[in-house]
Structure formats: structure tokens, C-alpha cells
Design a protein around this motif. Structure first.
Motif, PDB file in Angstrom:
ATOM      1  N   ALA A 196       0.849  -1.186   0.000  1.00  0.00           N
ATOM      2  CA  ALA A 196       0.000   0.000   0.000  1.00  0.00           C
ATOM      3  C   ALA A 196       0.891   1.244   0.000  1.00  0.00           C
ATOM      4  CB  ALA A 196      -0.918  -0.006   1.213  1.00  0.00           C
ATOM      5  N   LEU A 197       0.297   2.381  -0.374  1.00  0.00           N
ATOM      6  CA  LEU A 197       1.074   3.610  -0.584  1.00  0.00           C
ATOM      7  C   LEU A 197       2.273   3.280  -1.473  1.00  0.00           C
ATOM      8  CD1 LEU A 197       1.013   5.369   2.918  1.00  0.00           C
ATOM      9  CD2 LEU A 197      -0.722   5.305   1.126  1.00  0.00           C
ATOM     10  N   VAL A 198       1.964   2.839  -2.671  1.00  0.00           N
ATOM     11  CA  VAL A 198       2.976   2.304  -3.572  1.00  0.00           C
ATOM     12  C   VAL A 198       2.738   2.826  -4.982  1.00  0.00           C
ATOM     13  CG1 VAL A 198       1.652   0.228  -4.166  1.00  0.00           C
ATOM     14  CG2 VAL A 198       4.167   0.128  -4.137  1.00  0.00           C
ATOM     15  N   ALA A 199       3.788   2.847  -5.798  1.00  0.00           N
ATOM     16  CA  ALA A 199       3.692   3.352  -7.167  1.00  0.00           C
ATOM     17  C   ALA A 199       3.153   2.285  -8.112  1.00  0.00           C
ATOM     18  CB  ALA A 199       5.064   3.828  -7.644  1.00  0.00           C
ATOM     19  N   LEU A 200       2.818   2.709  -9.332  1.00  0.00           N
ATOM     20  CA  LEU A 200       2.362   1.800 -10.389  1.00  0.00           C
ATOM     21  C   LEU A 200       3.458   1.633 -11.428  1.00  0.00           C
ATOM     22  CD1 LEU A 200      -1.224   3.261 -10.949  1.00  0.00           C
ATOM     23  CD2 LEU A 200      -0.711   1.025  -9.947  1.00  0.00           C
ATOM     24  N   ARG A 201       3.496   0.465 -12.037  1.00  0.00           N
ATOM     25  CA  ARG A 201       4.458   0.167 -13.098  1.00  0.00           C
ATOM     26  C   ARG A 201       3.750   0.171 -14.454  1.00  0.00           C
ATOM     27  NH1 ARG A 201       7.593   1.264  -9.957  1.00  0.00           N
ATOM     28  NH2 ARG A 201       9.175   0.014  -8.893  1.00  0.00           N
ATOM     29  N   SER A 202       4.459   0.628 -15.488  1.00  0.00           N
ATOM     30  CA  SER A 202       3.908   0.691 -16.835  1.00  0.00           C
ATOM     31  C   SER A 202       4.992   0.375 -17.859  1.00  0.00           C
ATOM     32  CB  SER A 202       3.340   2.088 -17.105  1.00  0.00           C
ATOM     33  OG  SER A 202       3.023   2.260 -18.468  1.00  0.00           O
ATOM     34  N   ARG A 203       4.566  -0.156 -19.005  1.00  0.00           N
ATOM     35  CA  ARG A 203       5.505  -0.391 -20.107  1.00  0.00           C
ATOM     36  C   ARG A 203       5.379   0.678 -21.195  1.00  0.00           C
ATOM     37  NH1 ARG A 203       3.877  -5.981 -19.376  1.00  0.00           N
ATOM     38  NH2 ARG A 203       5.589  -7.217 -18.535  1.00  0.00           N
ATOM     39  N   ASN A 204       4.656   1.749 -20.930  1.00  0.00           N
ATOM     40  CA  ASN A 204       4.460   2.805 -21.908  1.00  0.00           C
ATOM     41  C   ASN A 204       5.737   3.645 -22.020  1.00  0.00           C
ATOM     42  OD1 ASN A 204       3.679   5.148 -23.336  1.00  0.00           O
ATOM     43  ND2 ASN A 204       1.549   4.866 -22.696  1.00  0.00           N
ATOM     44  N   VAL A 205       6.515   3.369 -23.048  1.00  0.00           N
ATOM     45  CA  VAL A 205       7.820   4.030 -23.219  1.00  0.00           C
ATOM     46  C   VAL A 205       7.660   5.537 -23.395  1.00  0.00           C
ATOM     47  CG1 VAL A 205       9.888   4.164 -24.662  1.00  0.00           C
ATOM     48  CG2 VAL A 205       8.825   1.937 -24.204  1.00  0.00           C
ATOM     49  N   ALA A 206       6.614   5.947 -24.087  1.00  0.00           N
ATOM     50  CA  ALA A 206       6.386   7.378 -24.288  1.00  0.00           C
ATOM     51  C   ALA A 206       6.175   8.085 -22.958  1.00  0.00           C
ATOM     52  CB  ALA A 206       5.175   7.592 -25.195  1.00  0.00           C
ATOM     53  N   HIS A 207       5.530   7.395 -22.021  1.00  0.00           N
ATOM     54  CA  HIS A 207       5.316   7.983 -20.700  1.00  0.00           C
ATOM     55  C   HIS A 207       6.585   7.967 -19.869  1.00  0.00           C
ATOM     56  CE1 HIS A 207       0.637   7.633 -20.554  1.00  0.00           C
ATOM     57  NE2 HIS A 207       1.081   8.345 -21.568  1.00  0.00           N
TER      58      HIS A 207
END
Length: 406
Positions: A196-207
Motif C-alpha cells: 500500500a502507498l505504492v507506485a504503479l508500473r507501466s511499459r508505456n515508453v512514451a510515458h
């Protein structure tokens, strides 16, 4: 073999454990405070990037998360008024505190987390608590004389035990989940732990290329009646998304992943409503879309959004109906392509834990295993960022300490 016994053994020298030890010792009890790390309280040093936000300016029980009764949580949290907690920190603990009205947070005037850790520990010792560090507790047996079992088999005599071992977040600081495992072995139906109180991971290279960019948004997780939303600052990172609004809602994603689900997460950039964007896009003139939008949003984000929609070189007046609707949708309900949350190694707190229904709210003594009390993060409750979890630690530490001493 222990040569003498203790009235109260407190396992875990974080803010909850040190507060519990202080209050138990103040009642004239023989208190032993045990921690596996040397020196203890390392997680305090990491809080707030080292600055250590120890309290919120305002307490709101409704902002906390628990699988247990919100009424019980409220009863526990408000049992020690915020003003009295602050007086405890400024009085017996000896901290100089300063309020940041803009953020709603209270910090130590100087010294950050180290000052908080050192003064809490000194207060517990001054009250009479004995400290043992570098000792790993592996079992609690409340029905046995040597009720606290250390790694290697040594037993410590203790009439009462307080488990203030934290959860699983920041494991390098000693939070290995042993308290949750001990609670299970004692018969508690522990709510499965989650980051909890944690970041999100993404594979969006543009972001990823937008790393460091921050702006206000409305973030939504889920659909229909199960949807949760919040307004706050959103931060692009090299690996995904963070910022207060993400940290405060990402536990919903953590819980969903445990259940094999992946709820949609959408963003309203700038926090503006659909009608507001329609009016902005309908403004007279020959401005390009890029020029129009960068008056409301960061330039780098505008470039990415328009490129994704194939509208980089268009003027607002040239937009056809479907293009305008698609742009408004991207501005108000942009679908984030997230893949997971960060793990316990970066989560600020652990969700889940010992259900509040399984402890006495006045003393935090176990209803399952008499003479065992719980305090802090090991209990099934956590608050948003902003000092709320320190407050929970202090309040539950006092209840458990005085309860065990009584």
C-alpha cells in the motif's frame, strides 16, 4: 536462558513499539523492547525522504483503509486526540515540531527521521524500558513462562507480549512479516498482506520519457459502484506512475491483483471536467491544438497526447466531430496502461494484518490469545500519506502499552 523476567516484552522498536514501551514502563512495569536491527527504527529514517512527516495537521478516520469495522477503527484512532499526541511528542519525547499548513503535515523542526527515532528511543529508555537489539524473535507462546522465543532457542520470561513488528514494507529495515506469521500461529485470521502507498508500473515508453513531470489530476480505479477516485498530484517516473494521488489509491490495484483481477485506471489530466475541455476547445481563433492545450497542461504531456491521437499538427477549428470527442475522452478519461504495482520493497506501508475485530479496542489485547497485544502496522489499518500512519502507530502503541501494563 533468561536470568530475570519482564512484565511486558515489546517486539519491534518502531514508532508503535517505542511508544508502547514508554507507556508500559511509565506504569512502573518491567519492560523489554526487542528489535532485530542494530540500531532499531531504520524505517523512521526513510520516512518522507528523511524529513519524516510525523503527524497530520487534521485527523480523518474516514481516510483510513481496513477490511475491519470503520466504527472500530474510528474508536481506536480517536482514543488519543491528535493534540495530545502532538503534546506527547513535544513534551516527554522532546521533539520540536513545525506545521506545514500548505500540505497539512507536521515535521520535526530539524534532524528529520534520525531525530524522531533517537528521541523516541531515549524517551522509552528514560521511562525504564530495557532495549535489546540484534535479536530475532521467532515465536510467542503466551501460555508458557518463557513466552518470547528468540532465534537459537533462548526463551524470555514475559507476562505480557506486544507485537509491534510492522508488516512487510521496506524489508531491509527489518520488516520481515514475522509478526503476521506469529499472529496466524496464535489463531488469528490475518488479512493477506499487500503493498500500500505504492507506485504503479507501466511499459508505456512514451510515458517513461515524461519522467519527472508532475501535475494535478483526478485518478479513478475500477468501474461502476466499485470505482474509487481522488484528486491530487500525479508524477511520471522512469518506470511508471507515482505521486500522492497514485500512492493513495494504488492499494486498490494491489488487492485486485491478489484476486486475479486488473481494474481499469483512468486519468483526468489537469482535473478538468468534460464540459470545461469542450469550452476550451471551442474558443475562437486560429490557435493550434498544441498551443491551446499547453496553456492548460505541461508541454511535454500535450505533445505525447496529440501524437497518440495523430493530431500533432492540427488546429482546434479543424477538428471533426469524432476527433473532438476522442480528444476530450483522452483529456478526461485517459486509460493508463499499467501492469502491476511496486512491491513491498518500495511500499510505504503494508495493507492487511490482524483484524480489528480480533482485538479489544481499549487495550488491543488479542481476543484469540490472551496476554498478547498488537500495535502499529501489524493491525489491519493504514492511512493515506501525510503522517497518518505515524499517528496510528502512536495511538495503538499507547493503547497496547497501557493495556499490557494494566
Amino acid at each position: 536462558m533468561a536470568r530475570k523476567g519482564f512484565d511486558v516484552a515489546v517486539i519491534g522498536a518502531g514508532p508503535a513499539g517505542m511508544t508502547a514501551a514508554y507507556h508500559a514502563a511509565r506504569q512502573g512495569r518491567r519492560v523489554l523492547l526487542i528489535d532485530r536491527k542494530r540500531p532499531p527504527g531504520e524505517k523512521i529514517l526513510l520516512s518522507g525522504g528523511g524529513r519524516c512527516n510525523v503527524l497530520p495537521i487534521v485527523v480523518d478516520p474516514a481516510s483510513y483503509t481496513t477490511d475491519s469495522s470503520l466504527h472500530t477503527l474510528r474508536k481506536i484512532l480517536l482514543s488519543w486526540p491528535l493534540s495530545e499526541v502532538q503534546a506527547f511528542l513535544e513534551g516527554p519525547v522532546g521533539l520540536r515540531l513545525t506545521e506545514d499548513r500548505k500540505t497539512g503535515k507536521i515535521y520535526p523542526f530539524a534532524g528529520g527521521g534520525k531525530e524522531v527515532r533517537d528521541r523516541l528511543l531515549a524517551a522509552a529508555k528514560a521511562a525504564g524500558a530495557e532495549l535489546r537489539t540484534g535479536r530475532c524473535v521467532v515465536e510467542v507462546a503466551p501460555s508458557e513462562r518463557r513466552s518470547v522465543i528468540l532465534e537459537g532457542g533462548e526463551g524470555i520470561l514475559a507476562d505480557r507480549v506486544i507485537l509491534a513488528t510492522g508488516g512487510l514494507s521496506y524489508p531491509e529495515t527489518g520488516s520481515d512479516g514475522i509478526g503476521l506469521e506469529i499472529a496466524r500461529r496464535l489463531g488469528h485470521s490475518v488479512v493477506e498482506a499487500y503493498p500500500a502507498l505504492v507506485a504503479l508500473r507501466s511499459r508505456n515508453v512514451a510515458h517513461h520519457a515524461l519522467a519527472g513531470l508532475s501535475l494535478e489530476v483526478i485518478l479513478r480505479i475500477g468501474e461502476g459502484q466499485s470505482r474509487t477516485e481522488a484528486r491530487g498530484d500525479f508524477l511520471f517516473t522512469h518506470r511508471g506512475y507515482s505521486g500522492p494521488v497514485v500512492l493513495n489509491l494504488a492499494h486498490r490495484a494491489s488487492r485486485a491483483l491478489l484476486a486475479g483481477e486488473r481494474p481499469p485506471i483512468t486519468v483526468s489530466w489537469g482535473g478538468k471536467a468534460e464540459q470545461e475541455w469542450k469550452e476550451i476547445l471551442s474558443a475562437p481563433g486560429k490557435k493550434s491544438l498544441h498551443g491551446l492545450l499547453r496553456e492548460e497542461l505541461p508541454d511535454r504531456l500535450v505533445r505525447v497526447l496529440l501524437e497518440e491521437l495523430g493530431l500533432s499538427s492540427r488546429r482546434a477549428a479543424e477538428l471533426r466531430g469524432p476527433e473532438r470527442r476522442g480528444l476530450v475522452q483522452a483529456l478526461t478519461t485517459y486509460l493508463l496502461t499499467w501492469r502491476r504495482t511496486g512491491g513491498f520493497d518500495e511500499a510505504e506501508v503494508t495493507g492487511g494484518g490482524v483484524p480489528l475485530a480480533e482485538v479489544d479496542p481499549k487495550t488491543l489485547e488479542s481476543r484469540v490469545a490472551p496476554r498478547v497485544h498488537f500495535a502499529g502496522e501489524v493491525l489491519d489499518a493504514f492511512g493515506p500519506i501525510g503522517g497518518t500512519n505515524f499517528l496510528w502507530a502512536f495511538v495503538t502503541g499507547k493503547l497496547a502499552g497501557k493495556g499490557a501494563a494494566g
